[in-house]
Design a protein around this motif. Structure first.
Motif, PDB file in Angstrom:
ATOM      1  N   ASP A   1       1.009  -1.302   0.126  1.00 56.16           N
ATOM      2  CA  ASP A   1       0.122   0.039   0.005  1.00 56.16           C
ATOM      3  C   ASP A   1       0.953   1.282  -0.103  1.00 56.16           C
ATOM      4  OD1 ASP A   1      -2.340  -1.647   0.113  1.00 56.16           O
ATOM      5  OD2 ASP A   1      -2.452  -1.410   2.226  1.00 56.16           O
TER       6      ASP A   1
ATOM      7  N   ASN B   1      -1.832  -5.196   1.646  1.00 56.84           N
ATOM      8  CA  ASN B   1      -1.955  -5.012   3.026  1.00 56.84           C
ATOM      9  C   ASN B   1      -3.136  -4.604   3.573  1.00 56.84           C
ATOM     10  OD1 ASN B   1       0.797  -6.203   3.548  1.00 56.84           O
ATOM     11  ND2 ASN B   1       1.382  -4.219   3.624  1.00 56.84           N
ATOM     12  N   ASP B   2      -3.889  -3.543   2.654  1.00 57.84           N
ATOM     13  CA  ASP B   2      -5.116  -2.993   3.323  1.00 57.84           C
ATOM     14  C   ASP B   2      -4.797  -2.497   4.787  1.00 57.84           C
ATOM     15  OD1 ASP B   2      -7.544  -1.951   3.147  1.00 57.84           O
ATOM     16  OD2 ASP B   2      -8.590  -3.620   4.317  1.00 57.84           O
TER      17      ASP B   2
ATOM     18  N   ASP C   1      -9.664   2.943   3.210  1.00 60.03           N
ATOM     19  CA  ASP C   1     -10.921   3.573   2.570  1.00 60.03           C
ATOM     20  C   ASP C   1     -11.278   4.702   2.556  1.00 60.03           C
ATOM     21  OD1 ASP C   1     -10.762   3.175   5.558  1.00 60.03           O
ATOM     22  OD2 ASP C   1     -13.063   3.036   5.538  1.00 60.03           O
TER      23      ASP C   1
ATOM     24  N   THR D   1      -7.170  -3.145  -2.724  1.00 60.41           N
ATOM     25  CA  THR D   1      -5.869  -3.769  -2.246  1.00 60.41           C
ATOM     26  C   THR D   1      -6.447  -5.243  -1.845  1.00 60.41           C
ATOM     27  OG1 THR D   1      -4.069  -3.288  -0.638  1.00 60.41           O
ATOM     28  CG2 THR D   1      -6.410  -2.704  -0.092  1.00 60.41           C
TER      29      THR D   1
ATOM     30  N   ARG E   1      -6.589  -7.485   1.612  1.00 54.30           N
ATOM     31  CA  ARG E   1      -6.398  -7.344   2.893  1.00 54.30           C
ATOM     32  C   ARG E   1      -5.897  -8.594   3.593  1.00 54.30           C
ATOM     33  NH1 ARG E   1     -12.103  -6.163   5.550  1.00 54.30           N
ATOM     34  NH2 ARG E   1     -11.576  -4.273   4.528  1.00 54.30           N
TER      35      ARG E   1
ATOM     36  N   HIS F   1      -3.925  -8.888   9.732  1.00 55.25           N
ATOM     37  CA  HIS F   1      -2.701  -8.137  10.658  1.00 55.25           C
ATOM     38  C   HIS F   1      -2.478  -8.829  11.995  1.00 55.25           C
ATOM     39  CE1 HIS F   1      -3.801  -5.318   7.514  1.00 55.25           C
ATOM     40  NE2 HIS F   1      -2.468  -4.669   7.465  1.00 55.25           N
TER      41      HIS F   1
ATOM     42  N   VAL G   1      -6.029 -14.385   2.613  1.00 53.34           N
ATOM     43  CA  VAL G   1      -5.931 -12.931   2.227  1.00 53.34           C
ATOM     44  C   VAL G   1      -7.457 -12.663   1.528  1.00 53.34           C
ATOM     45  CG1 VAL G   1      -3.714 -12.642   2.435  1.00 53.34           C
ATOM     46  CG2 VAL G   1      -4.770 -13.052   0.001  1.00 53.34           C
ATOM     47  N   GLN G   2      -7.795 -11.420   1.465  1.00 49.08           N
ATOM     48  CA  GLN G   2      -9.094 -11.189   0.645  1.00 49.08           C
ATOM     49  C   GLN G   2      -8.866  -9.976  -0.246  1.00 49.08           C
ATOM     50  OE1 GLN G   2     -11.948 -10.094   3.728  1.00 49.08           O
ATOM     51  NE2 GLN G   2     -13.573  -9.653   2.420  1.00 49.08           N
TER      52      GLN G   2
ATOM     53  N   ILE H   1     -10.035  -6.499  -1.744  1.00 54.91           N
ATOM     54  CA  ILE H   1     -10.681  -5.382  -1.197  1.00 54.91           C
ATOM     55  C   ILE H   1     -10.773  -4.530  -2.448  1.00 54.91           C
ATOM     56  CG2 ILE H   1     -11.222  -3.681   0.125  1.00 54.91           C
ATOM     57  CD1 ILE H   1     -11.443  -6.373   1.594  1.00 54.91           C
TER      58      ILE H   1
ATOM     59  N   ARG I   1     -12.216  -1.297  -4.426  1.00 55.87           N
ATOM     60  CA  ARG I   1     -12.366  -0.069  -4.104  1.00 55.87           C
ATOM     61  C   ARG I   1     -12.336   0.790  -5.230  1.00 55.87           C
ATOM     62  NH1 ARG I   1      -9.217  -0.406   0.902  1.00 55.87           N
ATOM     63  NH2 ARG I   1     -10.297  -1.394   2.425  1.00 55.87           N
TER      64      ARG I   1
END
Lengths: 337, 337
Positions: A247, A274-275, A280, A288, A290, A293, A322-323, A325, A327
């Motif tokens: 990020d 990383n998110d 946001d 990104t 996620r 963490h 991980v996921q 995201i 945006r």
């Protein structure tokens, strides 16, 4: 002031032998006492304000209930929730976290580890590992790598699934119509930098594509990302999408695009990894990957406590899912190729 | 493995007596050795991989070169740069930082401090202090409060100038034409919450104004700020500007405004406090008060080292200057009163 309470005072209040009280108050021997008795002893210690003299215990057992946690820089927003997860898992087991920053500097890291070793620590959690070197700690020390791993030896680690994350990002870009995709890679002496670069090339190849440009960022920072993006944009004018190694590099990329009068996402789509918190609310909100963490930190501490209890066990390598995201920083290219 | 190097080995390589080597390698006695000699000894220790046994030293001197650093939550972005400043100042003096989070919970704090006291720490830096209570540490412990102070006793502290910051914010809003100004105050059991509330009232009074509403947020968090803003907006429809107790509360306020269909800044201007990282990239970019995060941490550690060296000295209260940062979240009201 009152004379401080002793272990004998605690034992008397809890109606147990002093040796039992001592075992219950030492995280490394607590499991030798029944949970109910241990709870009664801990309560008695709290009532009396008893503070075990850990320095004496440490000298006797040659170890302490303190763990060294070594990261590049706490000001990189990816680390605070990881460190918080580490601290919570340690605290549940009666351990404390000694925190140090290295700025990714090998000499600073060596000095820090030497100073920390002088404290007879129970073990180390390191987020600073380079891909091809072992941490300078010796084989008798319990170590878990967090968010990084090494190919140089058999060391326990907890990392997010970089490969799956970057492939999901590439798939999203290709679905949206992008064909001219570039990569701002992280430093290639880190496992995260290398694994994300490989996944980028694999992800493109799976669609029969080649990259229009790859520039390696000197560090996982906004400034290094800005410089790498300048170099990329000077060389590959045709790029419609940029996959950044994390990020911070993506935020540097935002700045380089703005300076060249390019809009994100209308002219160039950008993705991160990383998110990190508050992304946001960035302009544009960053697409990104996620990573969990807090869980990464928590798992790393649990793994270290396992290794401290059983140093001979095989070194586990844990990969957490991980996921993607999605945006505002990704859209379809103005003129699809 | 090789036998570990001893202090005698270090002394031999550096061509000094063992006692001199020992003094040079102990941060608390290093100033008794000339800097050139100390540097040679440190270099020799590094060459030999010598690690002083701090547990033994700690037992002998009844103290260690480790400092406890206790904060509410590392995931609040105001704390990472403060903790980084603390760690840098400690490291320069050969000290290490033991980090713990309390979530602002008094019982969790008491447990943590008890566990930490068992480590024979040299002192404590606390960011968790409540306004009207002393930290539960006893008068024999060196303590510095960071970003908070207490009225309950004579304790050293390093804080940003809350009063000057909030008055600058109020002046800006009044200059832009606002007359219907409200406050989302921080918790009133913290010095920061109370001082900013007072400065808000004083700042308005200096212009002959009264607040159109004050709601106290239950915590310095986005969620608590969101809830306080909902309450404020339900009660004071006429508000044109909101002064939030910190940036997190301001971000919660953004969310509450959006939910009621109110635009920031066109319908309601919003200000924060702290200038936590990445706020310049928020939508809208938040007008706030910049505090010198890193310097606050660095100064607090320097002050603690002074107190450790000279426990009887009067407790200094250091106030660091702040700076108004004007961004997009403030504009003139649509219909000036």
């Amino acid at each position: 002031m009152d004379k401080p309470a002793t272990i004998k005072d605690v034992a008397e209040l809890a109606r147990v032998h002093a040796a039992t009280a001592s075992r219950a108050l030492n995280p490394q021997t607590r499991d030798k006492v029944s949970p109910r008795t241990a709870a009664r002893i801990v309560e008695a210690a709290r009532t009396l304000g008893y503070s075990p003299n850990s320095a004496a215990r440490s000298l006797r057992t040659r170890t302490s209930s303190v763990v060294g946690v070594v990261i590049p820089d706490l000001r990189n927003p990816v680390f605070p929730p990881i460190v918080r997860g580490v601290e919570d898992a340690l605290r549940e087991a009666g351990y404390l976290a000694l925190l140090g920053n290295t700025d990714g500097d090998a000499e600073r890291e060596r000095d820090l580890l030497t100073t920390m070793r002088g404290q007879q620590l129970a073990g180390f959690i390191l987020a600073t590992s380079r891909r091809d070197t072992l941490p300078p700690l010796g084989p008798d020390v319990s170590v878990v790598l967090v968010n990084r791993r090494t190919e140089a030896g058999d060391i326990a680690s907890v990392v997010p699934d970089s490969g799956a994350g970057v492939r999901a990002v590439v798939n999203l870009l290709v679905e949206r119509g992008h064909r001219r995709i570039a990569h701002l890679a992280g430093p290639q002496d880190t496992s995260t930098g290398v694994e994300r670069h490989r996944a980028f090339l694999d992800g493109l190849a799976a669609h029969g594509l080649s990259p229009v440009g790859v520039v390696v960022s000197a560090a996982f920072t906004e400034q290094a990302g800005y410089e790498a993006a300048q170099e990329l944009l000077a060389g590959s004018a045709a790029v419609t999408a940029i996959v950044a190694g994390n990020d911070m590099i993506a935020l540097g990329c935002y700045r380089a695009l703005e300076e060249r009068g390019l809009r994100c996402p209308e002219d160039v789509s950008v993705t991160g990894f990383n998110d990190m918190p508050f992304l946001d609310k960035q302009r544009p909100a960053l697409t990104t990957v996620r990573i969990p963490h807090y869980d990464i930190g928590y798992e790393a501490a649990r793994l270290l406590l396992e290794r401290i209890a059983n140093p001979g066990a095989p070194a586990k390598r844990v990969v957490l899912p991980v996921q993607l995201i999605t945006r505002d920083s990704v859209t379809s290219p103005a003129s699809p190729a």
